[in-house]
Each structure stands twice: as structure tokens, then as C-alpha cells.
Design a protein around this motif. Structure first.
Motif, PDB file in Angstrom:
ATOM      1  N   THR A  58       0.785  -1.630   0.058  1.00 59.20           N
ATOM      2  CA  THR A  58       0.380   0.030  -0.301  1.00 59.20           C
ATOM      3  C   THR A  58       0.990   1.401  -0.293  1.00 59.20           C
ATOM      4  O   THR A  58       2.314   1.741   0.771  1.00 59.20           O
ATOM      5  CB  THR A  58      -0.901   0.175   1.308  1.00 59.20           C
ATOM      6  OG1 THR A  58      -2.077  -1.388   1.585  1.00 59.20           O
ATOM      7  CG2 THR A  58      -1.833   1.065   1.431  1.00 59.20           C
ATOM      8  N   LEU A  59       0.739   1.958  -0.935  1.00 53.53           N
ATOM      9  CA  LEU A  59       1.590   3.421  -0.956  1.00 53.53           C
ATOM     10  C   LEU A  59       0.599   4.790  -0.949  1.00 53.53           C
ATOM     11  O   LEU A  59       0.060   4.502  -1.839  1.00 53.53           O
ATOM     12  CB  LEU A  59       2.294   2.905  -2.750  1.00 53.53           C
ATOM     13  CG  LEU A  59       3.379   2.143  -2.460  1.00 53.53           C
ATOM     14  CD1 LEU A  59       3.332   1.778  -4.481  1.00 53.53           C
ATOM     15  CD2 LEU A  59       4.587   1.478  -2.655  1.00 53.53           C
ATOM     16  N   THR A  60       1.429   5.704  -0.173  1.00 51.03           N
ATOM     17  CA  THR A  60       0.702   6.788   0.166  1.00 51.03           C
ATOM     18  C   THR A  60       1.492   7.435  -1.400  1.00 51.03           C
ATOM     19  O   THR A  60       2.997   7.756  -1.002  1.00 51.03           O
ATOM     20  CB  THR A  60       1.012   7.441   0.996  1.00 51.03           C
ATOM     21  OG1 THR A  60      -0.647   6.237   2.014  1.00 51.03           O
ATOM     22  CG2 THR A  60       0.328   8.747   1.121  1.00 51.03           C
ATOM     23  N   LEU A  61       0.535   8.239  -2.107  1.00 49.08           N
ATOM     24  CA  LEU A  61       1.286   8.982  -3.029  1.00 49.08           C
ATOM     25  C   LEU A  61       1.371   9.998  -3.381  1.00 49.08           C
ATOM     26  O   LEU A  61      -0.092  10.301  -2.851  1.00 49.08           O
ATOM     27  CB  LEU A  61       1.674   8.352  -4.692  1.00 49.08           C
ATOM     28  CG  LEU A  61       1.628   6.414  -4.439  1.00 49.08           C
ATOM     29  CD1 LEU A  61       1.637   6.215  -5.806  1.00 49.08           C
ATOM     30  CD2 LEU A  61       3.679   6.746  -4.935  1.00 49.08           C
ATOM     31  N   GLN A  62       2.208  11.654  -4.137  1.00 50.65           N
ATOM     32  CA  GLN A  62       1.401  12.894  -3.763  1.00 50.65           C
ATOM     33  C   GLN A  62       1.903  13.670  -4.988  1.00 50.65           C
ATOM     34  O   GLN A  62       3.751  12.833  -5.395  1.00 50.65           O
ATOM     35  CB  GLN A  62       1.651  13.307  -2.320  1.00 50.65           C
ATOM     36  CG  GLN A  62       3.113  13.997  -2.493  1.00 50.65           C
ATOM     37  CD  GLN A  62       3.579  14.989  -0.871  1.00 50.65           C
ATOM     38  OE1 GLN A  62       2.510  14.063   0.340  1.00 50.65           O
ATOM     39  NE2 GLN A  62       3.716  16.057  -1.004  1.00 50.65           N
ATOM     40  N   ASP A  63       1.774  14.254  -4.999  1.00 55.61           N
ATOM     41  CA  ASP A  63       2.397  15.950  -5.979  1.00 55.61           C
ATOM     42  C   ASP A  63       2.141  16.883  -5.238  1.00 55.61           C
ATOM     43  O   ASP A  63       1.765  17.050  -3.670  1.00 55.61           O
ATOM     44  CB  ASP A  63       1.997  15.590  -7.697  1.00 55.61           C
ATOM     45  CG  ASP A  63      -0.012  15.974  -8.236  1.00 55.61           C
ATOM     46  OD1 ASP A  63      -0.276  15.876  -6.434  1.00 55.61           O
ATOM     47  OD2 ASP A  63      -0.437  15.970  -8.742  1.00 55.61           O
ATOM     48  N   ASP A  64       1.931  17.765  -5.369  1.00 51.59           N
ATOM     49  CA  ASP A  64       1.985  19.366  -5.092  1.00 51.59           C
ATOM     50  C   ASP A  64       0.499  19.947  -4.631  1.00 51.59           C
ATOM     51  O   ASP A  64       0.220  20.875  -4.097  1.00 51.59           O
ATOM     52  CB  ASP A  64       2.562  20.742  -5.023  1.00 51.59           C
ATOM     53  CG  ASP A  64       2.224  20.619  -6.825  1.00 51.59           C
ATOM     54  OD1 ASP A  64       1.648  19.770  -7.836  1.00 51.59           O
ATOM     55  OD2 ASP A  64       3.122  21.128  -7.171  1.00 51.59           O
ATOM     56  N   SER A  65      -0.689  18.902  -4.948  1.00 49.25           N
ATOM     57  CA  SER A  65      -1.599  19.523  -5.202  1.00 49.25           C
ATOM     58  C   SER A  65      -2.406  18.405  -4.888  1.00 49.25           C
ATOM     59  O   SER A  65      -3.926  19.001  -3.711  1.00 49.25           O
ATOM     60  CB  SER A  65      -2.988  19.049  -6.793  1.00 49.25           C
ATOM     61  OG  SER A  65      -2.509  17.693  -6.578  1.00 49.25           O
ATOM     62  N   LYS A  66      -2.009  16.891  -4.032  1.00 51.91           N
ATOM     63  CA  LYS A  66      -3.335  15.751  -3.628  1.00 51.91           C
ATOM     64  C   LYS A  66      -2.008  14.828  -3.028  1.00 51.91           C
ATOM     65  O   LYS A  66      -0.992  14.642  -3.850  1.00 51.91           O
ATOM     66  CB  LYS A  66      -4.066  15.723  -3.832  1.00 51.91           C
ATOM     67  CG  LYS A  66      -5.576  15.070  -2.922  1.00 51.91           C
ATOM     68  CD  LYS A  66      -6.503  15.060  -3.366  1.00 51.91           C
ATOM     69  CE  LYS A  66      -7.648  14.348  -2.881  1.00 51.91           C
ATOM     70  NZ  LYS A  66      -8.845  14.084  -3.598  1.00 51.91           N
ATOM     71  N   SER A  67      -2.215  13.893  -1.872  1.00 55.66           N
ATOM     72  CA  SER A  67      -1.777  12.899  -1.778  1.00 55.66           C
ATOM     73  C   SER A  67      -3.120  11.934  -2.077  1.00 55.66           C
ATOM     74  O   SER A  67      -4.456  12.304  -1.925  1.00 55.66           O
ATOM     75  CB  SER A  67      -1.325  12.505  -0.236  1.00 55.66           C
ATOM     76  OG  SER A  67      -2.312  12.207   0.081  1.00 55.66           O
TER      77      SER A  67
END
Length: 311
Positions: A36-45
Motif C-alpha cells: 500500500t503506497l501513499t503517493l503525492q504531488d503538490d496538489s494532493k495525496s
């Protein structure tokens, strides 16, 4: 250009660069490993599942790095999730981390103006000396650090943003109730969470340090206050003792981590203002991506309640 996480839609098949902020290992009922990965950019995860994990991929993946992900966007329990199909490494030195980091909505100069102006209005010389000296110890990191690793103000500049919001509430209360001692309340607001700069590892993809786990930010800062007070020759002053008390009691309850409960008006208000600002940020973040008429997921930090986004 990468499509932003906030713009993902159910059913899309995309290839996007994303920052890994958390990895949790799991095993299916049949014994197959998955991540299970938590991924993000500068807008949201967003959470993603990687099934049938290959050892070489698991070895390559690490928190704090950006990878190219190929995935399908699916909906699970009313929330979007990624079904990860392929992961490719990227040259990390070529990554602009600003594109993957949550940031304060307030400019650093504006935060410095609010906080510096509040200090300038403190009249008590001893409180000023203590506050300025402690802030000086951390000022190079104060405006970069988050206020927490998760939950509230967990973004670049979050700690200073949290303090700025609290100072504005404190000023309003002082305008309404003249019996409040402005100097103590403002100093307490500025000082109360500075220990998090030693409790947390870094401004981006932060984790708890060994010192943070063993001592916690309340104990860390209380010790720093005593150290600074001793350097200033104020060890036995009432001002130093009250400021130490405010730091020790700012979680309000013994079960929430405060060694003592608030015993001055300003200590009680510090606890309440801290709670107000943190809760507003938590609820606002949970509501911002919802449509009107929808409920948030249950928020653990807010007694596991859901909140409704009204019209």
C-alpha cells in the motif's frame, strides 16, 4: 506535463511522476505480498495498491523518492485509489521537489511579518528576551518545518502558518478581554511547538527522530527554555517558570501528553487556541476536495467523526 492528483478521475489509465511518502507491506489471504503506497504531488495525496510485488521493485522503492507510475484510477469505499501497474525509477537529481511538496498558502515574508510584529508588541523585557533567544535557536528551520508529520499543518511552512493563525486568534481574544496578559499568551503561542523542529526529521516527508520518539516536543522545548533561561540569568524568574508551564500544559489534558494541566488563564487559552487552529485546518483539508452535499471520511483526530460540506 504530469496530470495533477487532484484532477484524477475514476477509470483513467495514466503514467504520472509521483512522490512516495509512505509504504506499508501486506499479504493477501492467499499469501501473496502487496504494497500500500501513499503517493503525492503538490496538489494532493492518494493511496495506491501494488499487487504481486516483485522483489526487485520492492527493493527499489523508498520513501522520499519520485518514481514514474503507470496505474488505473479506481474507486474504493467512495474514495479514489490507484491500481499500480508499473513503476519506473527516475534520476532523483533531475527532480524538482517543489512539484511534489505541499506548501503553506502564506508567503514566508507575510508569516515573518505577523510573527515579528507580535514579538515587537511584547512589553515585558524578560519575556521578550526569552522568546527571541529561543526562536533564534530554531529560526533557520522554523519557517520551513511542518507542524506535524500528519493530521494538521503537515506541509512545508506549516509550523509558522499554525503559529500565525494562532496569533491572530490570540490578538482577537486580547481585544475582547483586557484581563488577558498579551505578553504571556503571545510568547506561549510562538514557543509552544518549537520542539517539533527537533522532534521531526525534516521539512519534507518527515518522520519522528530518535530524540523525538524518546522525549517528545513538549519535553524537548521545556528543556530548551530552561537552558536559555539559565544563559540569560533568568532561571528563577516567574516569567521563565510560567512560560515553561505553558509549554508543558499546552495539550490541555494529561492523557493528551501534557505533564501538567493549565494553571494560568493564558495557559488555558493557549491550549484552546492551539486546538481551534489545528481542528480548523484538519476539517478544511478534509472538505476542500468534496462536492457540496458530501461527507468526509471519518477523521481519527476529530473523535472519528465525519463532516458535511454544506451549500
Amino acid at each position: 506535463m504530469n496530470k495533477k492528483v487532484k484532477d484524477f478521475s475514476e477509470g483513467e489509465h495514466l503514467i504520472v511522476n509521483l512522490l512516495v511518502t509512505n509504504i506499508t507491506k501486506g499479504t493477501t489471504n492467499s499469501g501473496a505480498p502487496y504494497l500500500t503506497l501513499t503517493l503525492q504531488d503538490d496538489s494532493k495525496s492518494i493511496d495506491g495498491k501494488l499487487w504481486d510485488v516483485k522483489p526487485e521493485i520492492e527493493k527499489e522503492l523508498s520513501v522520499g523518492k519520485v518514481f514514474s507510475f503507470e496505474f488505473e484510477v479506481i474507486k474504493y469505499r467512495q474514495s479514489l485509489q490507484l491500481k499500480v501497474l508499473k513503476i519506473l525509477p527516475l534520476i532523483q537529481s533531475e527532480i524538482n521537489m517543489n512539484e511534489f511538496t505541499f506548501k503553506s498558502p502564506l508567503a514566508k515574508d507575510d508569516l515573518m511579518k505577523v510573527i515579528g510584529g507580535a514579538i515587537d508588541r511584547i512589553h515585558n523585557e524578560n519575556i521578550t528576551r526569552i522568546t527571541v533567544a529561543v526562536l533564534h535557536e530554531y529560526e533557520d528551520r522554523f519557517y520551513d518545518y511542518p507542524a506535524a508529520s500528519k493530521i494538521h499543518h503537515s506541509f512545508l511552512g506549516g509550523l509558522a502558518t499554525h503559529v500565525s493563525g494562532m496569533l491572530k486568534i490570540a490578538q482577537c481574544l486580547c481585544d475582547i478581554y483586557p484581563e488577558i496578559d498579551y505578553d504571556y499568551l503571545v510568547a506561549g503561542v510562538i514557543l509552544h511547538d518549537l520542539g517539533k523542529i527537533e522532534e521531526l526529521s525534516s521539512p519534507v516527508v518527515t518522520e519522528y527522530t530518535f530524540k523525538g520518539r524518546m522525549l517528545g516536543h513538549i519535553s524537548i522545548l521545556q528543556a530548551k527554555l530552561f537552558e536559555i533561561g539559565d544563559q540569560l540569568g533568568l532561571t528563577d524568574s516567574e516569567e521563565l517558570t510560567i512560560l515553561r508551564h505553558m509549554v508543558l500544559s499546552h495539550h490541555g489534558q494529561l492523557e493528551f501528553g501534557s505533564p501538567v494541566r493549565p494553571m494560568t488563564l493564558e495557559a488555558e487559552l493557549l491550549y484552546l487556541i492551539d486546538n481551534i487552529d489545528a481542528r480548523i485546518n484538519t476539517i478544511t483539508n478534509a472538505l476542500k476536495d468534496l462536492e457540496e452535499g458530501e461527507f468526509t471520511q471519518r477523521l481519527f483526530a476529530l473523535e472519528n467523526r465525519s463532516f458535511y460540506k454544506h451549500k
